[in-house]
Design a protein around this motif. Sequence first.
Motif, short mmCIF file in Angstrom:
data_model
loop_
_atom_site.label_atom_id
_atom_site.label_comp_id
_atom_site.label_asym_id
_atom_site.label_seq_id
_atom_site.Cartn_x
_atom_site.Cartn_y
_atom_site.Cartn_z
N GLU A 161 20.83 8.75 -100.11
CA GLU A 161 21.65 10.10 -99.83
C GLU A 161 21.09 10.28 -98.37
O GLU A 161 21.57 11.48 -97.92
N ARG A 162 20.69 9.49 -97.46
CA ARG A 162 20.53 9.75 -96.23
C ARG A 162 21.83 9.31 -95.26
O ARG A 162 22.45 8.34 -95.77
N GLY A 163 21.62 9.62 -94.14
CA GLY A 163 22.77 9.06 -93.15
C GLY A 163 23.38 10.12 -92.43
O GLY A 163 22.62 11.09 -92.21
N LEU A 164 24.55 9.69 -91.69
CA LEU A 164 25.24 10.82 -91.03
C LEU A 164 26.21 11.48 -92.15
O LEU A 164 27.08 10.94 -92.81
N LEU A 165 25.89 12.78 -92.23
CA LEU A 165 26.41 13.34 -93.69
C LEU A 165 27.39 14.65 -93.25
O LEU A 165 28.14 14.87 -94.11
N GLY A 166 27.59 15.15 -92.07
CA GLY A 166 28.31 16.42 -91.94
C GLY A 166 28.83 16.32 -90.43
O GLY A 166 28.21 15.80 -89.55
N LEU A 167 30.04 16.93 -90.32
CA LEU A 167 30.74 17.09 -89.22
C LEU A 167 31.38 18.25 -89.20
O LEU A 167 32.19 18.78 -90.16
N ALA A 168 31.33 19.19 -87.92
CA ALA A 168 32.07 20.50 -88.00
C ALA A 168 32.45 20.71 -86.40
O ALA A 168 31.65 20.56 -85.67
N PHE A 169 33.70 21.33 -86.31
CA PHE A 169 34.27 21.47 -84.98
C PHE A 169 34.16 23.36 -84.71
O PHE A 169 34.43 23.90 -85.64
N HIS A 170 33.46 23.31 -83.57
CA HIS A 170 33.58 24.86 -83.26
C HIS A 170 34.99 25.30 -83.40
O HIS A 170 35.88 24.82 -82.93
N LEU A 180 19.94 21.75 -82.79
CA LEU A 180 19.78 23.12 -82.84
C LEU A 180 18.52 23.26 -84.05
O LEU A 180 18.17 24.43 -83.90
N LEU A 181 18.55 22.58 -84.99
CA LEU A 181 17.72 23.00 -86.32
C LEU A 181 17.15 21.39 -86.61
O LEU A 181 17.94 20.47 -86.85
N LEU A 182 15.92 21.47 -86.99
CA LEU A 182 15.30 20.22 -87.40
C LEU A 182 14.47 20.74 -88.77
O LEU A 182 13.48 21.48 -88.57
N ILE A 183 14.78 20.09 -89.91
CA ILE A 183 14.18 20.54 -91.17
C ILE A 183 13.68 19.32 -91.76
O ILE A 183 14.20 18.28 -92.19
N PRO A 184 12.38 19.27 -91.91
CA PRO A 184 11.48 18.32 -92.57
C PRO A 184 11.89 17.76 -94.11
O PRO A 184 12.28 18.93 -94.62
N GLN A 185 11.90 17.00 -94.60
CA GLN A 185 12.48 16.53 -95.97
C GLN A 185 11.23 15.76 -96.34
O GLN A 185 10.76 14.79 -96.13
N PRO A 186 10.78 16.33 -97.53
CA PRO A 186 9.49 15.65 -98.47
C PRO A 186 9.93 14.42 -99.30
O PRO A 186 9.08 13.91 -99.46
N TYR A 187 11.29 14.44 -99.43
CA TYR A 187 11.53 13.04 -100.31
C TYR A 187 12.74 12.67 -99.65
O TYR A 187 13.41 13.09 -98.80
N GLU A 188 13.20 11.47 -100.22
CA GLU A 188 14.43 10.73 -99.69
C GLU A 188 15.65 11.61 -100.11
O GLU A 188 16.96 11.21 -99.42
N ASN A 189 15.68 11.89 -101.22
CA ASN A 189 17.15 12.57 -101.83
C ASN A 189 17.31 14.08 -101.76
O ASN A 189 16.38 14.86 -101.19
N HIS A 190 18.31 14.43 -101.94
CA HIS A 190 18.82 15.88 -102.06
C HIS A 190 18.76 16.43 -100.59
O HIS A 190 18.13 17.50 -100.44
N ASN A 191 19.48 15.83 -99.77
CA ASN A 191 19.38 16.12 -98.30
C ASN A 191 20.74 17.25 -98.17
O ASN A 191 20.67 17.52 -96.99
N GLY A 192 21.54 17.65 -99.01
CA GLY A 192 22.69 18.32 -98.80
C GLY A 192 23.40 17.57 -97.54
O GLY A 192 23.74 16.49 -97.93
N GLY A 193 23.83 18.27 -96.72
CA GLY A 193 24.40 17.59 -95.70
C GLY A 193 25.81 17.98 -95.04
O GLY A 193 26.48 17.85 -94.08
N MET A 194 26.54 18.89 -96.01
CA MET A 194 27.73 19.64 -95.56
C MET A 194 27.41 20.81 -94.46
O MET A 194 26.42 21.47 -94.61
N ILE A 195 28.34 20.88 -93.26
CA ILE A 195 28.42 21.69 -92.61
C ILE A 195 29.82 22.30 -92.40
O ILE A 195 30.62 21.30 -92.08
#
Length: 848
Positions: A103-112, A155-170
């Motif tokens: 569930e890790r990787g490049l997960l989201g993309l958003a244009f200003h 802009l934001l750095l959020i530690p992850q305690p496990y490998e899954n449930h990373n969300g990813g949408m922006i």
Amino acid sequence: MCKAPRATLPRLSTLELAIMRLKAVIVMILVGSLWASAQSVRIDLEPVIASGLNQPLYLTNAHDRTGRRFVVEQPGRISVMQPGSSTRTTFLDITGRVLSGGERGLLGLAFHPQFASNRRFFVDYTRRPDGATVIAEYHVSTSNPNVAQASETVLLLIPQPYENHNGGMIEFGPDGYLYIGMGDGGSGNDPENRAQNPNELLGKILRIDVDRGAPPPTNPYADGLAGRREIYAIGLRNPWRFSFDRATGQLYVGDVGQNQREEVDIVTAGGNYGWRVFEGTRCTNLGPASCSTPGFLPPITEYDHSTNGRCSITGGYVYRGTQQSLPYGAYVYGDYCSGEIFMLEAGVQSVLIHTTLSITSFGEDESGELYVVGQRGSVFRIKNPDADTGSTRGFGFADHGSFSMRTAGQSNLVLGYARIQASSGASLPAGMAVFGYRQNGILVSEASAPLMPLISSGRIDAVDTAVAITNPNTEAVTLNFYFTDAAGNNFGQGSTILPPNSGVAAFLDQPPFSAPRGSVATFTFTSTLLVSALALRGITNERGDFLMTILPVVDISNSPDSFSLPAPVQTIAQFVDGGGWATEIVLINPLNRAISGSIQAFNPAGQPASVQFAGPYTIPPGGLWRFRTLGTGANVQSGSIRITPSADSPAPSSTAILSFRNNGITVLQTAIAGVASGTAFRLFVENVGTFNSLPGSIQTAIAVANPTSNPASVALELYGSDGATVGLGDPIAIPANGQIAVFLNQIPGFSSLSSSFQGVLRVSSASTVAVSALRAHYNERGDFLISPTLPVSEADLPHSSELLFPHLAIGSGCEMQFVLFSGRATSSSGTIYFFDQNGTPLSLALRQ
């Protein structure tokens, strides 16, 4: 004529509590989440990229009017496709920074929102080597708009305690802020209860202001005292994909469940969506809070894992495209494991298609068309195999059958008309056109207009009225007109030329008619050749909602003094007064001499109703008589109205305009036409959605009045759109002079109709009755809209070589539904021809 600014009224409010006071008409049907087969909705998947992508997770656009589409691949690459092409070039490659897999990787993309000028865009990825979530800013090259610069700003750095449930949408919201979906940190069942902890960023929807470099001051914990300032909403497990409805601005979130439930939420600021206390609406008993604790917001829909291997929701989009690929306003989403694509419309879930895809995402291009992304390397565009964009439509249906089409949304306003011609030897159908008007994506008004015949002369109520008159001839016609005030005095005589195959649509205080503003009068026109006409009353309220209703056009083609006597009694099958409801009675004299008669009102039990308008009337030549009840009584009374002409007078054209006011504020208006009684009527009916305030829910209500001095028994027969019988309702007894009003699904025998039902209802009786009907429709903000659905008598044959929809308006918020049905005991077939106002064939995107 779909919208024009008119007299401003006080600010409106929602109808729900007040509507319930009209006991005979409004009843809320509360049900749970429903599944249905999408009987009238089919989709195809058109390959855009058949293969070759490396674990694609997302498709989006830059909102910069270039028409480009961007595809996100999990290892860390973004590709760009030019309009009309499936060829990909690399836009950004950050594989060296991305930790990819599972569930890790490049997960989201958003244009200003101002990307076209500031070149800024943002990504969500899992960082090497520690697996933390990074929200970073990038810029497009100044020399090549299809290549990004390599440098980044975190802009934001959020530690992850496990490998899954990373969300990813922006994604950027309509407020210009960046929204970020964060999972609960992983493992299972949120072991550290992060989703409910406002001091954690995990298990949340976050919102940040990328221009100020800080959370917005309107965030729920903006002061930082009770929780993290970046938090927008809490209680999410893994909001993998979310989107904003581009029309309403609502935030739809697909939140992946644990082992049993998948859910869709409409997320608002400060909302708590339940995880880990709830999984969907299922109490998990995981605590720490009790499931009886107030404040948890349930999903708008959910599904379990018991069917077809369903296991993980992939959130999608509300369809707002222009190609009729899907019903306008329907929410489309899918399941990663089962490959199913679902639709939520009017509170009802349906399966659109079963695929073999591992659906990682949906995407939306600049025009609002939708795409499906498959993890094994493919992208598909959702298409409508039934879409037709020509200027003609063939139709055909059996006795009791029906046919319905809707227009697609578009930006530019198109005005025109439609001609309906029967096949050789076939009968003309009955039908109606439903006009809808949207403001900021909200359906604020609807009005239903019947198919109109060809006439040479007509008379109309001119108060706040717009008229559309269409010349379908191959030569120009001269249209002569005048107005008649309430005293019978003519004024405002004039004429105008309608070129061949063209029309005019304007309010009567606008050119070419130019009546004095606020005139209480009738409008009479005479044409040198046969034309078709439509009249619409419209006002704009304080919040800018345009309220409209269709008024009758009185056909006086056969000389205004040639009506047969004795004239039939006219019945208006529904009136309402009191509790904020009022009824305005409008009678129009079809003659050029005075006419007279009397008006009576009866309650549903058949007893005389105490209303101010009951009594005698006299109408001057060509004029009108109108009376509006006060609507100030605390109690609501309803029933029917009877107009009885004097022995030497024809019946006037009669209309009851129902309006509702709450605390002195007008909420709605709709017109119900008076009819001659008969023994058999047919009308088009609908039962769409759950009809409990959910957007798009539609339900037909009917009123049947007994104008005789003896009790009547009414039979109800329901038929599907194919003309096949659906069932018989139990006979309904109506007392002498009495009336009933009931929703379609309240009729015994019809309570379990499909949630996408359309068809024909036949109402018959051994003695004469009068029938009217209303279409009730909940809009996106839960407001209750009503418009008339016009029954036709089986005894009435069309005295016209063809029928017309004299006016259509599509685009700039205007939309239409065209309905044809069997109005008498015969099948019908033929062709609909669409034209613009200048008579040029008009191609329309329509969906059945």
